[in-house]
Design an enzyme around this catalytic site. Sequence first.
Site, PDB file in Angstrom:
ATOM      1  N   ASP A  47       0.845  -1.203   0.000  1.00 28.56           N
ATOM      2  CA  ASP A  47       0.000   0.000   0.000  1.00 28.56           C
ATOM      3  C   ASP A  47       0.875   1.246   0.000  1.00 28.56           C
ATOM      4  OD1 ASP A  47      -2.898   1.127   0.672  1.00 28.56           O
ATOM      5  OD2 ASP A  47      -1.443   2.246   1.873  1.00 28.56           O
ATOM      6  N   TYR A  52       3.188   9.832  -0.746  1.00 30.54           N
ATOM      7  CA  TYR A  52       4.251   9.259   0.087  1.00 30.54           C
ATOM      8  C   TYR A  52       5.636   9.460  -0.530  1.00 30.54           C
ATOM      9  CZ  TYR A  52       0.378   6.636   2.330  1.00 30.54           C
ATOM     10  OH  TYR A  52      -0.778   6.259   2.948  1.00 30.54           O
ATOM     11  N   LYS A  77      -2.582   5.719  -4.382  1.00 34.80           N
ATOM     12  CA  LYS A  77      -3.704   6.629  -4.104  1.00 34.80           C
ATOM     13  C   LYS A  77      -3.514   7.950  -4.839  1.00 34.80           C
ATOM     14  CE  LYS A  77      -3.629   4.664   0.548  1.00 34.80           C
ATOM     15  NZ  LYS A  77      -2.190   4.582   0.879  1.00 34.80           N
ATOM     16  N   HIS A 110      -7.535   9.398  -2.168  1.00 31.28           N
ATOM     17  CA  HIS A 110      -6.888   9.402  -0.854  1.00 31.28           C
ATOM     18  C   HIS A 110      -7.774  10.018   0.238  1.00 31.28           C
ATOM     19  CE1 HIS A 110      -2.538   9.239   0.851  1.00 31.28           C
ATOM     20  NE2 HIS A 110      -3.404   9.063   1.821  1.00 31.28           N
ATOM     21  N   LEU A 192      -1.975  -0.502  13.748  1.00 25.72           N
ATOM     22  CA  LEU A 192      -1.301  -0.674  15.049  1.00 25.72           C
ATOM     23  C   LEU A 192      -1.381   0.609  15.873  1.00 25.72           C
ATOM     24  CD1 LEU A 192       1.894  -2.533  13.755  1.00 25.72           C
ATOM     25  CD2 LEU A 192      -0.094  -3.545  14.915  1.00 25.72           C
ATOM     26  N   ILE A 231      -2.844  -3.179   6.854  1.00 23.59           N
ATOM     27  CA  ILE A 231      -1.602  -2.850   6.135  1.00 23.59           C
ATOM     28  C   ILE A 231      -0.578  -2.250   7.098  1.00 23.59           C
ATOM     29  CG2 ILE A 231      -2.427  -2.631   3.757  1.00 23.59           C
ATOM     30  CD1 ILE A 231      -3.071   0.350   4.421  1.00 23.59           C
ATOM     31  N   LYS A 233       2.747  -1.022   8.826  1.00 24.92           N
ATOM     32  CA  LYS A 233       4.011  -0.502   8.294  1.00 24.92           C
ATOM     33  C   LYS A 233       5.130  -0.778   9.289  1.00 24.92           C
ATOM     34  CE  LYS A 233       7.176   3.031   8.712  1.00 24.92           C
ATOM     35  NZ  LYS A 233       7.863   3.462   9.954  1.00 24.92           N
ATOM     36  N   SER A 234       6.292  -1.161   8.782  1.00 29.12           N
ATOM     37  CA  SER A 234       7.494  -1.187   9.603  1.00 29.12           C
ATOM     38  C   SER A 234       8.703  -1.110   8.686  1.00 29.12           C
ATOM     39  CB  SER A 234       7.573  -2.465  10.447  1.00 29.12           C
ATOM     40  OG  SER A 234       8.789  -2.465  11.177  1.00 29.12           O
ATOM     41  N   ARG A 239      10.254  -6.891  12.756  1.00 28.00           N
ATOM     42  CA  ARG A 239       8.831  -6.540  12.897  1.00 28.00           C
ATOM     43  C   ARG A 239       8.066  -6.838  11.612  1.00 28.00           C
ATOM     44  NH1 ARG A 239       9.392  -0.583  15.658  1.00 28.00           N
ATOM     45  NH2 ARG A 239       9.752  -1.261  17.802  1.00 28.00           N
ATOM     46  N   ASN A 243       4.883  -9.247  11.839  1.00 31.09           N
ATOM     47  CA  ASN A 243       3.519  -8.751  11.590  1.00 31.09           C
ATOM     48  C   ASN A 243       2.726  -9.618  10.617  1.00 31.09           C
ATOM     49  OD1 ASN A 243       4.081  -6.668  13.315  1.00 31.09           O
ATOM     50  ND2 ASN A 243       4.401  -5.125  11.720  1.00 31.09           N
TER      51      ASN A 243
HETATM   52  P1  NDP Z   1       0.915   1.514  11.841  1.00 34.35           P
HETATM   53  O1  NDP Z   1      -0.290   1.430  12.705  1.00 34.35           O
HETATM   54  O2  NDP Z   1       1.140   0.468  10.801  1.00 34.35           O
HETATM   55  O3  NDP Z   1       2.196   1.598  12.781  1.00 34.35           O
HETATM   56  C1  NDP Z   1       3.486   1.797  12.267  1.00 34.35           C
HETATM   57  C2  NDP Z   1       4.423   2.084  13.431  1.00 34.35           C
HETATM   58  O4  NDP Z   1       4.423   0.959  14.314  1.00 34.35           O
HETATM   59  C3  NDP Z   1       5.854   2.318  13.029  1.00 34.35           C
HETATM   60  O5  NDP Z   1       6.363   3.326  13.880  1.00 34.35           O
HETATM   61  C4  NDP Z   1       6.529   0.993  13.283  1.00 34.35           C
HETATM   62  O6  NDP Z   1       7.876   1.176  13.658  1.00 34.35           O
HETATM   63  C5  NDP Z   1       5.735   0.459  14.458  1.00 34.35           C
HETATM   64  N1  NDP Z   1       5.622  -1.019  14.423  1.00 34.35           N
HETATM   65  C6  NDP Z   1       5.307  -1.779  13.350  1.00 34.35           C
HETATM   66  N2  NDP Z   1       5.279  -3.073  13.686  1.00 34.35           N
HETATM   67  C7  NDP Z   1       5.593  -3.142  14.999  1.00 34.35           C
HETATM   68  C8  NDP Z   1       5.765  -4.223  15.888  1.00 34.35           C
HETATM   69  N3  NDP Z   1       5.581  -5.477  15.503  1.00 34.35           N
HETATM   70  N4  NDP Z   1       6.090  -3.931  17.176  1.00 34.35           N
HETATM   71  C9  NDP Z   1       6.269  -2.642  17.574  1.00 34.35           C
HETATM   72  N5  NDP Z   1       6.128  -1.579  16.769  1.00 34.35           N
HETATM   73  C10 NDP Z   1       5.802  -1.830  15.480  1.00 34.35           C
HETATM   74  O7  NDP Z   1       0.936   3.005  11.216  1.00 34.35           O
HETATM   75  P2  NDP Z   1       0.848   3.699   9.803  1.00 34.35           P
HETATM   76  O8  NDP Z   1       0.303   5.044  10.082  1.00 34.35           O
HETATM   77  O9  NDP Z   1       2.104   3.566   9.044  1.00 34.35           O
HETATM   78  O10 NDP Z   1      -0.298   2.891   9.017  1.00 34.35           O
HETATM   79  C11 NDP Z   1      -0.053   1.764   8.202  1.00 34.35           C
HETATM   80  C12 NDP Z   1      -0.263   2.104   6.738  1.00 34.35           C
HETATM   81  O11 NDP Z   1      -1.578   2.607   6.510  1.00 34.35           O
HETATM   82  C13 NDP Z   1       0.632   3.233   6.213  1.00 34.35           C
HETATM   83  O12 NDP Z   1       1.966   2.859   6.061  1.00 34.35           O
HETATM   84  C14 NDP Z   1      -0.087   3.572   4.943  1.00 34.35           C
HETATM   85  O13 NDP Z   1       0.188   2.610   3.948  1.00 34.35           O
HETATM   86  C15 NDP Z   1      -1.550   3.493   5.403  1.00 34.35           C
HETATM   87  N6  NDP Z   1      -2.077   4.828   5.820  1.00 34.35           N
HETATM   88  C16 NDP Z   1      -3.057   5.388   5.037  1.00 34.35           C
HETATM   89  C17 NDP Z   1      -3.589   6.606   5.352  1.00 34.35           C
HETATM   90  C18 NDP Z   1      -4.677   7.172   4.502  1.00 34.35           C
HETATM   91  O14 NDP Z   1      -5.008   8.345   4.655  1.00 34.35           O
HETATM   92  N7  NDP Z   1      -5.247   6.409   3.612  1.00 34.35           N
HETATM   93  C19 NDP Z   1      -3.116   7.377   6.514  1.00 34.35           C
HETATM   94  C20 NDP Z   1      -2.113   6.694   7.308  1.00 34.35           C
HETATM   95  C21 NDP Z   1      -1.633   5.456   6.956  1.00 34.35           C
HETATM   96  P3  NDP Z   1       9.149   0.873  12.690  1.00 34.35           P
HETATM   97  O15 NDP Z   1       8.755   1.207  11.293  1.00 34.35           O
HETATM   98  O16 NDP Z   1      10.200   1.782  13.242  1.00 34.35           O
HETATM   99  O17 NDP Z   1       9.476  -0.582  12.852  1.00 34.35           O
END
Ligand code: NDP
Length: 278
Positions: A47, A52, A77, A110, A192, A231, A233-234, A239, A243
């Site tokens: 995604d 981005y 998007k 979006h 998350l 979806i 993200k990490s 992680r 996930n």
């Molecule tokens: P998430 O809820 O996926 O959380 C991501 C954060 O959690 C990062 O800081 C990551 O750290 C941390 N993390 C990931 N896995 C773990 C784990 N197993 N244990 C501990 N910490 C963890 O947040 P996002 O806001 O990124 O949302 C996910 C996706 O949704 C986005 O990437 C995007 O594709 C989409 N999105 C869409 C939007 C929209 O308007 N349509 C708006 C926001 C997001 P690290 O990376 O440092 O490991």
Amino acid sequence: MSSKVPPIILNNGVEMPQLGFGVWQVPDGEAEQAVATALEAGYRSIDTAAIYGNEEGTGRAIAGSGVPREELFVTTKLWNSDQGYDATLRAFDVSLEKLGLEYLDLYLIHWPTPARDLYVDSYKAFEKLYADGRVRAVGVSNFLTEHLERLIAETSVVPAVDQIELHPHLQQNAAREFLAGQGIATEAWSPLGQGKGLLEVPAIVAIARKHDRTPAQVVLRWHVQLGNVVIPKSVTPSRIRENIEVFDFSLDTEDLAAISALDEDRRLGSHPAHFNGG
Ligand code: NDP
């Protein structure tokens, strides 16, 4: 390697992996490595979004992965400033070019950005792209019931997906019910809760201990059992791998009830009724 992730069937019969990899806030230079790690770990759905700024890095990872195109499910998007019929068609071409793809699996508007009043025109361009076979499914993101009702009344293809903010602190039960009633899949962004406080909530930590899993796996499993597409993200390889390992255990009724009780109607992102940025 075949995917570990089961599909959900969209309203046009297209299969979408229930769990994919999100790349918001991953700089283009890091996206290639992160997406490559995800593809190696078994993710098949990615995604991204024009805004981005990492469609090129994402595309490089896809090209270098050796995974057959038909096994992948790629979403991008349309950004707010590209809304409008002609501008949407142009933006689609730019995204496809950056991704290095011949077709897209899912294209999303979006944000509705209601002050622009262009989402119906933009969606009509989506319908053309869909009719032309350039995208396998079309949908929206951050659309509230009112935006979807208007879209459905004024266009002919019911969106396949609405990608909305959804996590245990913002469970979106009314929206989920509305979307299910319309045959639109609910896709959870920030599943998350952006990884900070949510993963330390005692109820989640306790459920994780009970199942010998991590808090993130518990939250992702909760989404899966609700029927959401997720979806996470990490950029951290361990992680990324952790996930996707959420299809070999189940939360019980008691666990689900404990997570239900965490709903606080608390948004991390903007409210779609008021966000007109970009
Ligand atoms: P998430 O809820 O996926 O959380 C991501 C954060 O959690 C990062 O800081 C990551 O750290 C941390 N993390 C990931 N896995 C773990 C784990 N197993 N244990 C501990 N910490 C963890 O947040 P996002 O806001 O990124 O949302 C996910 C996706 O949704 C986005 O990437 C995007 O594709 C989409 N999105 C869409 C939007 C929209 O308007 N349509 C708006 C926001 C997001 P690290 O990376 O440092 O490991």
